[in-house]
Design an enzyme around this catalytic site. Structure first.
Site, PDB file in Angstrom:
ATOM      1  N   ALA A   1      -9.709   2.438   3.491  1.00 50.13           N
ATOM      2  CA  ALA A   1      -9.322   3.564   2.643  1.00 50.13           C
ATOM      3  C   ALA A   1      -8.434   3.103   1.484  1.00 50.13           C
ATOM      4  O   ALA A   1      -8.548   3.613   0.360  1.00 50.13           O
ATOM      5  CB  ALA A   1      -8.588   4.614   3.479  1.00 50.13           C
TER       6      ALA A   1
ATOM      7  N   ASP B   1     -15.359   8.361  -2.467  1.00 48.34           N
ATOM      8  CA  ASP B   1     -13.950   8.448  -2.063  1.00 48.34           C
ATOM      9  C   ASP B   1     -13.033   8.295  -3.281  1.00 48.34           C
ATOM     10  O   ASP B   1     -11.967   8.904  -3.338  1.00 48.34           O
ATOM     11  CB  ASP B   1     -13.610   7.357  -1.039  1.00 48.34           C
ATOM     12  CG  ASP B   1     -14.202   7.691   0.317  1.00 48.34           C
ATOM     13  OD1 ASP B   1     -14.189   8.871   0.700  1.00 48.34           O
ATOM     14  OD2 ASP B   1     -14.684   6.761   0.985  1.00 48.34           O
TER      15      ASP B   1
ATOM     16  N   LYS C   1     -20.301   1.734   6.443  1.00 46.26           N
ATOM     17  CA  LYS C   1     -20.179   1.808   4.985  1.00 46.26           C
ATOM     18  C   LYS C   1     -20.478   0.489   4.275  1.00 46.26           C
ATOM     19  O   LYS C   1     -20.947   0.485   3.139  1.00 46.26           O
ATOM     20  CB  LYS C   1     -18.779   2.278   4.610  1.00 46.26           C
ATOM     21  CG  LYS C   1     -18.537   3.711   5.040  1.00 46.26           C
ATOM     22  CD  LYS C   1     -17.183   4.166   4.608  1.00 46.26           C
ATOM     23  CE  LYS C   1     -17.085   5.662   4.743  1.00 46.26           C
ATOM     24  NZ  LYS C   1     -16.046   6.209   3.889  1.00 46.26           N
TER      25      LYS C   1
HETATM   26  P1  NAP Z   1      -8.486   0.764   8.699  1.00 45.19           P
HETATM   27  O1  NAP Z   1      -9.420   0.038   7.780  1.00 45.19           O
HETATM   28  O2  NAP Z   1      -8.623   0.557  10.158  1.00 45.19           O
HETATM   29  O3  NAP Z   1      -6.973   0.388   8.256  1.00 45.19           O
HETATM   30  C1  NAP Z   1      -5.899   0.859   8.986  1.00 45.19           C
HETATM   31  C2  NAP Z   1      -4.577   0.594   8.254  1.00 45.19           C
HETATM   32  O4  NAP Z   1      -3.539   1.182   9.055  1.00 45.19           O
HETATM   33  C3  NAP Z   1      -4.213  -0.871   8.095  1.00 45.19           C
HETATM   34  O5  NAP Z   1      -3.494  -1.041   6.895  1.00 45.19           O
HETATM   35  C4  NAP Z   1      -3.305  -1.120   9.298  1.00 45.19           C
HETATM   36  O6  NAP Z   1      -2.368  -2.177   9.088  1.00 45.19           O
HETATM   37  C5  NAP Z   1      -2.549   0.180   9.351  1.00 45.19           C
HETATM   38  N1  NAP Z   1      -1.986   0.472  10.660  1.00 45.19           N
HETATM   39  C6  NAP Z   1      -2.633   0.831  11.789  1.00 45.19           C
HETATM   40  N2  NAP Z   1      -1.762   1.045  12.790  1.00 45.19           N
HETATM   41  C7  NAP Z   1      -0.513   0.820  12.275  1.00 45.19           C
HETATM   42  C8  NAP Z   1       0.800   0.897  12.809  1.00 45.19           C
HETATM   43  N3  NAP Z   1       1.016   1.253  14.074  1.00 45.19           N
HETATM   44  N4  NAP Z   1       1.840   0.622  11.978  1.00 45.19           N
HETATM   45  C9  NAP Z   1       1.623   0.284  10.696  1.00 45.19           C
HETATM   46  N5  NAP Z   1       0.397   0.190  10.130  1.00 45.19           N
HETATM   47  C10 NAP Z   1      -0.659   0.464  10.912  1.00 45.19           C
HETATM   48  O7  NAP Z   1      -8.581   2.330   8.466  1.00 45.19           O
HETATM   49  P2  NAP Z   1      -9.046   3.101   7.143  1.00 45.19           P
HETATM   50  O8  NAP Z   1     -10.503   3.271   7.159  1.00 45.19           O
HETATM   51  O9  NAP Z   1      -8.396   2.460   5.981  1.00 45.19           O
HETATM   52  O10 NAP Z   1      -8.435   4.558   7.415  1.00 45.19           O
HETATM   53  C11 NAP Z   1      -7.035   4.763   7.424  1.00 45.19           C
HETATM   54  C12 NAP Z   1      -6.716   6.245   7.565  1.00 45.19           C
HETATM   55  O11 NAP Z   1      -7.179   6.964   6.429  1.00 45.19           O
HETATM   56  C13 NAP Z   1      -7.365   6.897   8.774  1.00 45.19           C
HETATM   57  O12 NAP Z   1      -6.435   7.757   9.387  1.00 45.19           O
HETATM   58  C14 NAP Z   1      -8.493   7.694   8.196  1.00 45.19           C
HETATM   59  O13 NAP Z   1      -8.777   8.830   8.986  1.00 45.19           O
HETATM   60  C15 NAP Z   1      -7.903   8.099   6.840  1.00 45.19           C
HETATM   61  N6  NAP Z   1      -8.930   8.381   5.807  1.00 45.19           N
HETATM   62  C16 NAP Z   1      -8.982   9.639   5.282  1.00 45.19           C
HETATM   63  C17 NAP Z   1      -9.917   9.927   4.319  1.00 45.19           C
HETATM   64  C18 NAP Z   1      -9.990  11.304   3.732  1.00 45.19           C
HETATM   65  O14 NAP Z   1     -11.011  11.662   3.131  1.00 45.19           O
HETATM   66  N7  NAP Z   1      -8.951  12.080   3.838  1.00 45.19           N
HETATM   67  C19 NAP Z   1     -10.804   8.936   3.871  1.00 45.19           C
HETATM   68  C20 NAP Z   1     -10.698   7.669   4.421  1.00 45.19           C
HETATM   69  C21 NAP Z   1      -9.766   7.398   5.410  1.00 45.19           C
HETATM   70  P3  NAP Z   1      -2.751  -3.717   9.428  1.00 45.19           P
HETATM   71  O15 NAP Z   1      -3.544  -4.206   8.266  1.00 45.19           O
HETATM   72  O16 NAP Z   1      -1.433  -4.370   9.557  1.00 45.19           O
HETATM   73  O17 NAP Z   1      -3.537  -3.679  10.718  1.00 45.19           O
END
Ligand code: NAP
Length: 313
Positions: free
Chosen positions: A134, A106, A70
């Site tokens: 996200a 998004d 992205k």
């Molecule tokens: P990302 O950039 O990898 O960010 C992950 C986030 O989760 C960070 O804030 C991370 O915290 C936190 N995290 C991960 N493991 C954790 C744990 N064990 N305890 C507490 N915090 C934890 O991922 P992303 O792209 O933002 O996506 C996040 C989620 O949103 C995913 O599940 C994705 O599938 C979903 N999503 C859904 C849509 C939709 O259309 N529905 C769209 C986009 C994303 P740290 O910063 O401390 O590492």
């Protein structure tokens, strides 16, 4: 229409095989009688420039972009719009006679989800759990909707603070640790009208599949809980919130709504939402039957993802 005039729409990501976007986008194209095929292009990072060049061809209407491309694709297109620049990532490319425009739907996906649930955001206090890709779209959406305050609650405080510029002048953007023993944690949740869960916690095959990132009673009556995770549809976070009286909104709404916004840009037609939701649910149910306990995807702006998660499309 001859087979040669059939148009195409690509999904660029790596991996993409788990994505349900081809299912619900194709269903929408077919429902409206649009002669176009939505194709998943599994594109390793080194092939992204060549894949983006292919999008200029006359038979391509455009593309969705998902993790991990992205950010890279934003730098390769001709015109990322102001919204994409603000979020820092694109998920949709539109081919206008060889000129590539790009945006991030998004944000629209999030706003349409709240509109669909009849939840007004103007003047509201938002607690946002997570600070990944996200979460960036969530902050931009909340700013656009006129929310009064967003408090980002993240495990890694420094990462949350990187989102500070997204608030602009109009949004009161604050930070709190993801630590229930910290006094600001409780007050953040107690004062929130809406709590958005944007971490991968609770996601099938994610880092903490059976957990919620917050205590069971953090959210309750009079509040709205929105989880971006959509596999499973009822995450531990949403189940807890719902059991304590909150209104629960799942991530599938955002996935389909962002796809609908992309569809409208490529085709100029209103997206058939019912058809898209039906096809998305059928695809998830099918996958669940063939590999029980499998499969999550998103088309979020994220730059990373679990093996079977594709932020967004
Ligand atoms: P990302 O950039 O990898 O960010 C992950 C986030 O989760 C960070 O804030 C991370 O915290 C936190 N995290 C991960 N493991 C954790 C744990 N064990 N305890 C507490 N915090 C934890 O991922 P992303 O792209 O933002 O996506 C996040 C989620 O949103 C995913 O599940 C994705 O599938 C979903 N999503 C859904 C849509 C939709 O259309 N529905 C769209 C986009 C994303 P740290 O910063 O401390 O590492």
């Amino acid at each position: 229409m001859s087979p040669d005039s059939r148009k195409r729409i690509a999904l660029l990501g790596h991996p993409v095989s788990h994505s349900i976007s081809p299912r619900f986008q194709q269903a929408a194209l077919d429902a409206l009688g649009i002669a176009a095929t939505y194709e998943a292009w599994d594109t390793p990072p080194e092939d992204v420039p060549i894949a983006v060049e292919r999008l200029r061809s006359g038979d391509l209407l455009g593309a969705n972009v998902t993790v991990p491309h992205k950010v890279a694709v934003m730098r390769l297109v001709d015109r990322p719009d102001a919204l994409a620049e603000r979020v820092g990532a694109v998920n949709t490319v539109v081919n206008r006679n060889g000129l590539l425009e790009a945006t991030n739907t998004d944000v629209a996906g999030i706003l349409r989800t709240f509109e669909g649930a009849q939840v007004a955001l103007a003047g509201k206090q938002i607690a946002l759990i997570g600070a990944g890709g996200a979460a960036r779209a969530v902050v931009v959406a909340m700013r656009q909707a006129g929310a009064a305050r967003v408090t980002i609650v993240n495990r890694t405080q420094a990462r949350a603070e990187e989102l500070a510029p997204l608030g602009g002048d109009e949004l009161d953007l604050r930070f709190a640790p993801l630590d229930p023993s910290d006094p600001t944690f409780r007050s953040t949740f107690d004062s929130a009208d809406v709590v958005v869960q944007s971490t991968s916690v609770g996601m099938r095959h994610g880092p903490a599949e059976h957990d919620s990132p917050v205590p069971d009673d953090a959210i309750g009556e009079g509040q709205v809980a929105f989880d971006l995770v959509y596999v499973p549809e009822a995450t531990p976070f949403l189940r807890n919130a719902s059991e304590h009286g909150a209104v629960a909104i799942g991530g599938l709404d955002m996935l389909v709504h962002q796809g609908a916004a992309s569809f409208e840009l490529w085709t100029g037609r209103k997206a058939p939402l019912e058809v898209m939701f039906q096809a998305a649910r059928a695809a998830l149910a099918e996958r669940e039957r063939s590999t029980p306990g499998s499969g999550s995807e998103d088309t979020g702006p994220g730059t990373s993802g679990a093996a079977d998660s594709t932020g967004g499309a």
